[in-house]
Scaffold this motif. Structure first.
Motif, PDB file in Angstrom:
ATOM      1  N   LYS A 111     -30.560 -85.008  55.984  1.00  0.00           N
ATOM      2  CA  LYS A 111     -30.259 -84.918  54.553  1.00  0.00           C
ATOM      3  C   LYS A 111     -29.195 -83.886  54.192  1.00  0.00           C
ATOM      4  CE  LYS A 111     -35.088 -86.086  53.578  1.00  0.00           C
ATOM      5  NZ  LYS A 111     -36.392 -85.591  53.059  1.00  0.00           N
ATOM      6  N   SER A 112     -29.042 -82.854  54.983  1.00  0.00           N
ATOM      7  CA  SER A 112     -28.232 -81.733  54.500  1.00  0.00           C
ATOM      8  C   SER A 112     -27.287 -81.176  55.561  1.00  0.00           C
ATOM      9  CB  SER A 112     -29.156 -80.607  54.018  1.00  0.00           C
ATOM     10  OG  SER A 112     -29.972 -80.137  55.088  1.00  0.00           O
ATOM     11  N   ARG A 113     -26.909 -81.974  56.545  1.00  0.00           N
ATOM     12  CA  ARG A 113     -26.133 -81.462  57.666  1.00  0.00           C
ATOM     13  C   ARG A 113     -24.684 -81.943  57.607  1.00  0.00           C
ATOM     14  NH1 ARG A 113     -30.527 -82.532  62.592  1.00  0.00           N
ATOM     15  NH2 ARG A 113     -32.356 -81.861  61.401  1.00  0.00           N
ATOM     16  N   ALA A 114     -23.758 -81.024  57.822  1.00  0.00           N
ATOM     17  CA  ALA A 114     -22.347 -81.402  57.886  1.00  0.00           C
ATOM     18  C   ALA A 114     -22.113 -82.279  59.108  1.00  0.00           C
ATOM     19  CB  ALA A 114     -21.473 -80.158  57.953  1.00  0.00           C
ATOM     20  N   GLN A 115     -21.500 -83.444  58.912  1.00  0.00           N
ATOM     21  CA  GLN A 115     -21.339 -84.406  60.000  1.00  0.00           C
ATOM     22  C   GLN A 115     -19.884 -84.642  60.391  1.00  0.00           C
ATOM     23  OE1 GLN A 115     -23.634 -87.902  60.249  1.00  0.00           O
ATOM     24  NE2 GLN A 115     -25.374 -87.111  59.116  1.00  0.00           N
ATOM     25  N   THR A 116     -18.988 -83.779  59.920  1.00  0.00           N
ATOM     26  CA  THR A 116     -17.578 -83.922  60.276  1.00  0.00           C
ATOM     27  C   THR A 116     -16.921 -82.551  60.285  1.00  0.00           C
ATOM     28  OG1 THR A 116     -15.464 -84.952  59.671  1.00  0.00           O
ATOM     29  CG2 THR A 116     -16.945 -84.346  57.858  1.00  0.00           C
ATOM     30  N   PHE A 117     -15.888 -82.432  61.110  1.00  0.00           N
ATOM     31  CA  PHE A 117     -15.058 -81.231  61.083  1.00  0.00           C
ATOM     32  C   PHE A 117     -14.023 -81.302  59.966  1.00  0.00           C
ATOM     33  CE2 PHE A 117     -16.090 -81.805  65.663  1.00  0.00           C
ATOM     34  CZ  PHE A 117     -16.830 -80.645  65.843  1.00  0.00           C
ATOM     35  N   VAL A 118     -13.775 -82.488  59.462  1.00  0.00           N
ATOM     36  CA  VAL A 118     -12.679 -82.712  58.529  1.00  0.00           C
ATOM     37  C   VAL A 118     -13.109 -82.329  57.118  1.00  0.00           C
ATOM     38  CG1 VAL A 118     -11.085 -84.412  57.582  1.00  0.00           C
ATOM     39  CG2 VAL A 118     -11.812 -84.577  59.968  1.00  0.00           C
ATOM     40  N   GLU A 119     -12.380 -81.415  56.500  1.00  0.00           N
ATOM     41  CA  GLU A 119     -12.706 -80.968  55.152  1.00  0.00           C
ATOM     42  C   GLU A 119     -11.630 -81.359  54.147  1.00  0.00           C
ATOM     43  OE1 GLU A 119     -13.577 -76.807  55.751  1.00  0.00           O
ATOM     44  OE2 GLU A 119     -15.637 -77.283  56.336  1.00  0.00           O
ATOM     45  N   GLN A 120     -10.535 -81.920  54.647  1.00  0.00           N
ATOM     46  CA  GLN A 120      -9.510 -82.521  53.795  1.00  0.00           C
ATOM     47  C   GLN A 120      -9.085 -83.822  54.442  1.00  0.00           C
ATOM     48  OE1 GLN A 120      -6.325 -79.697  53.245  1.00  0.00           O
ATOM     49  NE2 GLN A 120      -7.434 -78.563  51.682  1.00  0.00           N
ATOM     50  N   GLY A 121      -9.070 -84.894  53.679  1.00  0.00           N
ATOM     51  CA  GLY A 121      -8.792 -86.194  54.266  1.00  0.00           C
ATOM     52  C   GLY A 121     -10.070 -86.812  54.825  1.00  0.00           C
ATOM     53  N   VAL A 122      -9.922 -87.933  55.508  1.00  0.00           N
ATOM     54  CA  VAL A 122     -11.075 -88.698  55.976  1.00  0.00           C
ATOM     55  C   VAL A 122     -10.801 -89.243  57.370  1.00  0.00           C
ATOM     56  CG1 VAL A 122     -12.580 -90.680  55.543  1.00  0.00           C
ATOM     57  CG2 VAL A 122     -11.645 -89.407  53.616  1.00  0.00           C
ATOM     58  N   ILE A 123     -11.805 -89.178  58.229  1.00  0.00           N
ATOM     59  CA  ILE A 123     -11.785 -89.908  59.489  1.00  0.00           C
ATOM     60  C   ILE A 123     -12.994 -90.832  59.497  1.00  0.00           C
ATOM     61  CG2 ILE A 123     -12.184 -89.736  61.983  1.00  0.00           C
ATOM     62  CD1 ILE A 123     -10.416 -87.342  62.096  1.00  0.00           C
ATOM     63  N   HIS A 124     -12.769 -92.129  59.657  1.00  0.00           N
ATOM     64  CA  HIS A 124     -13.859 -93.095  59.755  1.00  0.00           C
ATOM     65  C   HIS A 124     -14.095 -93.392  61.230  1.00  0.00           C
ATOM     66  CE1 HIS A 124     -13.974 -93.711  55.456  1.00  0.00           C
ATOM     67  NE2 HIS A 124     -12.690 -94.007  55.440  1.00  0.00           N
ATOM     68  N   LEU A 125     -15.195 -92.885  61.764  1.00  0.00           N
ATOM     69  CA  LEU A 125     -15.482 -93.032  63.187  1.00  0.00           C
ATOM     70  C   LEU A 125     -16.136 -94.368  63.491  1.00  0.00           C
ATOM     71  CD1 LEU A 125     -17.036 -89.563  64.138  1.00  0.00           C
ATOM     72  CD2 LEU A 125     -14.800 -90.436  64.815  1.00  0.00           C
ATOM     73  N   ASP A 126     -15.702 -94.996  64.562  1.00  0.00           N
ATOM     74  CA  ASP A 126     -16.419 -96.157  65.094  1.00  0.00           C
ATOM     75  C   ASP A 126     -17.615 -95.647  65.894  1.00  0.00           C
ATOM     76  OD1 ASP A 126     -17.140 -98.709  66.088  1.00  0.00           O
ATOM     77  OD2 ASP A 126     -16.024 -98.279  67.929  1.00  0.00           O
TER      78      ASP A 126
ATOM     79  N   GLU B 129     -34.886 -84.869  59.438  1.00  0.00           N
ATOM     80  CA  GLU B 129     -34.379 -83.563  59.024  1.00  0.00           C
ATOM     81  C   GLU B 129     -35.209 -82.420  59.595  1.00  0.00           C
ATOM     82  OE1 GLU B 129     -31.718 -81.038  56.737  1.00  0.00           O
ATOM     83  OE2 GLU B 129     -31.634 -82.986  57.690  1.00  0.00           O
ATOM     84  N   GLY B 130     -36.547 -82.582  59.629  1.00  0.00           N
ATOM     85  CA  GLY B 130     -37.374 -81.475  60.082  1.00  0.00           C
ATOM     86  C   GLY B 130     -37.336 -80.322  59.091  1.00  0.00           C
ATOM     87  N   PRO B 131     -37.933 -79.182  59.439  1.00  0.00           N
ATOM     88  CA  PRO B 131     -38.596 -78.920  60.717  1.00  0.00           C
ATOM     89  C   PRO B 131     -40.028 -79.455  60.802  1.00  0.00           C
ATOM     90  CG  PRO B 131     -38.649 -76.939  59.376  1.00  0.00           C
ATOM     91  CD  PRO B 131     -37.857 -77.961  58.598  1.00  0.00           C
TER      92      PRO B 131
ATOM     93  N   HIS C  28     -35.446 -69.643  71.150  1.00  0.00           N
ATOM     94  CA  HIS C  28     -35.876 -70.746  70.286  1.00  0.00           C
ATOM     95  C   HIS C  28     -36.124 -70.251  68.854  1.00  0.00           C
ATOM     96  CE1 HIS C  28     -37.191 -74.988  70.069  1.00  0.00           C
ATOM     97  NE2 HIS C  28     -37.851 -74.573  69.024  1.00  0.00           N
ATOM     98  N   SER C  29     -35.111 -69.627  68.282  1.00  0.00           N
ATOM     99  CA  SER C  29     -35.260 -69.026  66.962  1.00  0.00           C
ATOM    100  C   SER C  29     -34.560 -69.800  65.858  1.00  0.00           C
ATOM    101  CB  SER C  29     -34.720 -67.586  66.998  1.00  0.00           C
ATOM    102  OG  SER C  29     -33.334 -67.589  67.347  1.00  0.00           O
ATOM    103  N   VAL C  30     -33.813 -70.853  66.207  1.00  0.00           N
ATOM    104  CA  VAL C  30     -33.039 -71.588  65.204  1.00  0.00           C
ATOM    105  C   VAL C  30     -33.653 -72.973  65.009  1.00  0.00           C
ATOM    106  CG1 VAL C  30     -30.760 -72.388  64.505  1.00  0.00           C
ATOM    107  CG2 VAL C  30     -30.968 -70.371  65.977  1.00  0.00           C
ATOM    108  N   ALA C  31     -34.108 -73.248  63.794  1.00  0.00           N
ATOM    109  CA  ALA C  31     -34.740 -74.533  63.488  1.00  0.00           C
ATOM    110  C   ALA C  31     -33.710 -75.651  63.516  1.00  0.00           C
ATOM    111  CB  ALA C  31     -35.412 -74.468  62.116  1.00  0.00           C
ATOM    112  N   PRO C  32     -34.142 -76.901  63.742  1.00  0.00           N
ATOM    113  CA  PRO C  32     -33.189 -78.014  63.873  1.00  0.00           C
ATOM    114  C   PRO C  32     -32.246 -78.166  62.690  1.00  0.00           C
ATOM    115  CG  PRO C  32     -35.371 -78.714  64.559  1.00  0.00           C
ATOM    116  CD  PRO C  32     -35.536 -77.339  63.978  1.00  0.00           C
ATOM    117  N   HIS C  33     -32.748 -77.969  61.461  1.00  0.00           N
ATOM    118  CA  HIS C  33     -31.894 -78.191  60.294  1.00  0.00           C
ATOM    119  C   HIS C  33     -30.953 -77.025  60.036  1.00  0.00           C
ATOM    120  CE1 HIS C  33     -35.127 -75.711  58.786  1.00  0.00           C
ATOM    121  NE2 HIS C  33     -34.564 -75.605  57.601  1.00  0.00           N
ATOM    122  N   LEU C  34     -31.104 -75.924  60.772  1.00  0.00           N
ATOM    123  CA  LEU C  34     -30.258 -74.745  60.576  1.00  0.00           C
ATOM    124  C   LEU C  34     -29.270 -74.515  61.723  1.00  0.00           C
ATOM    125  CD1 LEU C  34     -32.923 -72.227  59.187  1.00  0.00           C
ATOM    126  CD2 LEU C  34     -31.283 -73.622  57.895  1.00  0.00           C
TER     127      LEU C  34
END
Length: 261
Positions: free
Chosen positions: A109-124, A158-160, A56-62
């Motif tokens: 606030k600061s978390r990457a929410q997609t794997f896509v770094e070029q182009g766009v995927i709009h998720l339902d 966002e926490g922690p 349990h060494s990794v905080a939620p935002h990290l």
């Protein structure tokens, strides 16, 4: 035998020993490396990942959510049962109750929410948590005689730090039932990766301003420890019931998913 089922263990859930013949697998992804334990349960291959690390060494935002989900996808996982400890905003959702959440409100606030770094995927995200897996969890909880709620809205912060009473009042007015720090972007990335995903949240306390006491992480851990045998039984029952080969709409993006493959 491919690994089609994964357990992501949250706070207080670090033990993969519901499984047998356990081996450790290291998976290198474009977003970093992960380590998971892989074992057997009732003839099914299951991966176990400790979300915060085994100590349990990794905080939620990290947390490296992208590496975690991408790595499970590389292993062949199509069904994820994630566990999480939460505070309750809803007086009907009491400590030690299980909630099989069906919606979320995202205040990260600061978390990457997609794997896509070029182009766009709009998720339902009409049904962010897989209805099929949630029904499996309801059936498992019914069989085990455990207190559960089949729906609920998870507020992801966002926490922690914990929330202020003013924030809790606001979140409650917005329709939140429980509050935690990890479901987003995990659930979003699982959908982008075409993996069915459901979260087993266990209420450990009432949130700030509702609870008569000051909040502490130790309180969360203590309640999880008291109820971990019920959580383990629920997970084992769910794994035994789930059809790991079932097809599901969660596994088919309407857009071209080539960017995440």
């Amino acid at each position: 035998m491919s690994v089609r089922i994964a357990i992501i263990g949250g706070t207080g859930v670090y033990d993969p020993n519901i499984l047998t013949d356990i081996t450790e697998e290291k998976v290198d992804t474009p977003f970093g490396s992960i380590k998971v334990k892989v074992g057997n349960y009732q003839g099914k291959r299951v991966a176990f990942m400790a979300r915060h690390g085994e100590d349990h060494s990794v905080a939620p935002h990290l947390i490296n959510y992208r590496a975690n989900i991408y790595g499970l996808r590389m292993l062949g996982v199509k069904n994820i049962f994630a566990t999480a400890a939460v505070g309750s905003l809803n007086p009907d959702m009491k400590p030690k109750d299980f909630v099989f959440i069906d919606q979320f409100l995202d205040f990260t606030k600061s978390r990457a929410q997609t794997f896509v770094e070029q182009g766009v995927i709009h998720l339902d995200m009409t049904d962010p948590y897989c209805p099929r897996l949630r029904q499996v969890l309801c059936d498992a909880a019914q069989k085990q005689g455990l207190p559960y709620h089949r729906t609920g809205t998870y507020v992801c912060m966002e926490g922690p730090r914990f929330e202020t009473p003013a924030e809790i009042r606001m979140l409650s007015q917005l329709g939140g039932d429980v509050v935690g720090m990890t479901s987003v972007p995990e659930v979003v990335l699982a959908r982008e990766a075409e993996i069915c995903y459901a979260t087993i949240v266990m209420v450990t306390n009432f949130a700030a301003g509702i609870s008569p006491d000051r909040l502490s992480h130790q309180e969360v851990v203590d309640v999880m420890d008291e109820n971990v045998h019920n959580l383990r039984g629920l997970v084992m029952e769910a794994i035994s019931r789930v059809d790991e080969q079932a097809d599901c709409s969660c596994q088919h993006l309407p857009q071209d998913p080539s960017a995440v493959k």
